[in-house]
Design an enzyme around this catalytic site. Sequence first.
Site, short mmCIF file in Angstrom:
data_model
loop_
_atom_site.label_atom_id
_atom_site.label_comp_id
_atom_site.label_asym_id
_atom_site.label_seq_id
_atom_site.Cartn_x
_atom_site.Cartn_y
_atom_site.Cartn_z
CG ASP A 5 -2.26 -5.12 12.37
OD1 ASP A 5 -3.25 -5.38 12.11
OD2 ASP A 5 -1.31 -3.81 11.60
CD GLU A 27 4.35 -43.12 11.60
OE1 GLU A 27 5.18 -43.51 11.05
OE2 GLU A 27 3.86 -43.96 12.03
CD GLU A 70 10.14 -39.73 7.46
OE1 GLU A 70 10.47 -41.35 8.01
OE2 GLU A 70 10.19 -39.35 6.79
CD GLU A 127 13.10 -43.07 8.52
OE1 GLU A 127 13.26 -42.99 8.05
OE2 GLU A 127 11.71 -42.82 9.37
CD GLU A 170 10.03 -40.97 12.51
OE1 GLU A 170 8.78 -42.50 12.46
OE2 GLU A 170 9.31 -41.69 10.50
CG HIS A 185 4.11 -41.70 7.42
ND1 HIS A 185 4.89 -43.27 7.03
CD2 HIS A 185 4.55 -41.20 6.25
CE1 HIS A 185 5.79 -42.70 6.36
NE2 HIS A 185 5.49 -42.19 5.91
NE ARG A 194 6.10 -50.69 6.44
CZ ARG A 194 5.79 -50.00 7.66
NH1 ARG A 194 6.06 -48.88 7.45
NH2 ARG A 194 6.00 -50.53 8.80
CD GLU A 212 1.45 -44.97 8.63
OE1 GLU A 212 2.97 -45.09 8.24
OE2 GLU A 212 1.40 -46.58 7.93
NE ARG A 221 2.85 -44.99 4.19
CZ ARG A 221 4.27 -45.19 2.56
NH1 ARG A 221 3.66 -45.10 1.50
NH2 ARG A 221 5.31 -45.24 3.32
#
Length: 443
Positions: A53, A131, A133, A188, A195, A244, A315, A332, A334
């Site tokens: 359903d 990645e 976490e 982490e 992670e 990420h 970063r 990447e 982030r």
Amino acid sequence: MARYNRDDIFRMVKEQNVQFIRLQFTDIFGVLKNVAITVNQLEKALDGELMFDGSSIDGFVRIEESDMYLRPDIDSWVTFPWHSGEGAVGRFICDVHKSDGTPFEGDPRVILQKVLAEAAEMGYTMNVGPECEFFLFQTDEKGRPTLITHDNAGYFDLTPVDLGENARRDMVINLEDMNFEIEASHHEVAPGQHEIDFKYADALTAADNIQTFKFVVRTIAQRHGLHATFMAKPIFGINGSGMHVNQSLFKNGQNAFYDPQGELELSMDAYYYIGGLMQHARGMAAVTNPTVNSYKRLVPGYEAPVYVAWSGQNRSPLIRIPAKRGVSTRVEMRNPDPSCNPYLAIAVMLKAGLDGIKNKITPPPAVNLNIYEMNQKEKDDLAINSLPGSLEEAVKELKNDAVIMDALGNHAMDRFVEAKTLEWDEYRTKVSRWEIDQYLTKF
């Protein structure tokens, strides 16, 4: 190339003494659903004849059009390493089809397949390496989750500080038993935060793997008396959880992002792809960061990206180019967090990148300085924009981005926006603990 055929499935079911099978699929909010069947219904399931359903699933269909069918992806077959009682439990990930046999346009897996088909028409396949976490919290005497972390450890700490190491090791063992190739597993930055990274795969398999990963992590945590959450920011004052997403395109068997003669050894396809991601970053934020809580993570000071910029060195921007080149060249992104629907998140990122390639969207120059240390004038001079600051703002941006709306399709778009607008309105009108603490005795 297919891993299995029907005969393989029947053989493995018999060899592994499978008694029950879960037919799993995902609603538009990324919540994993399943229909459980006995092994006697396996042939019917493989023929796509099992009905459910659809009106009972968030964001699917109205009650008058509710009959839907599950079509198992045979290659997604796996047996759960844990089971209680007699017999093992197997699993298929399924596509959702309508009663007329056509793919359901509101199925997130179908939505991703549609964008992947668009990429294929341009000659591209997509690989994704997530990645993920997550936090592990203690439970109370009734098994309900608390906000008490199981440790006071930090980045890469070990036992005896990291009391979650046994649970994390058990997660890795079970994931490997389910054919995951685990590349890294560690504590982490924040207390209780972990992670586990697994090997990249083609985009559809990667999205399947994210859903399976979250299911396994929660299941094993529960068996250790802990609660695993993929909520973006469960505790104020410490880092939130991100997801990420490393992504690359391949063309004719070669990494389309790599050019040994290009600046930073990146191809023009890579630069255009980055340009597309940046142009649509605000428009797809409601999908990559889909909850009210997501925007508590996207604030300065906790390593989460806030600014729409890119770099091959630092970063702090939204998009980073990891150092590896050749076949490993990748982009990447982030800002996504693990509360997102991985099928929809990957679909909108790919759609944005393809738009960049189609329209040759050149990204602005890389920002190799720490953006968090810049004043507003310096950011304005470099035309550095910010991600939306709230779910409300993100939904408005989504409704103004035709490319991202096209990726979702009318059905999912309408229901997603409706649900997220209600979510924001409910949050906006509720009285919070913060307000009580601030105002109850002051006024």
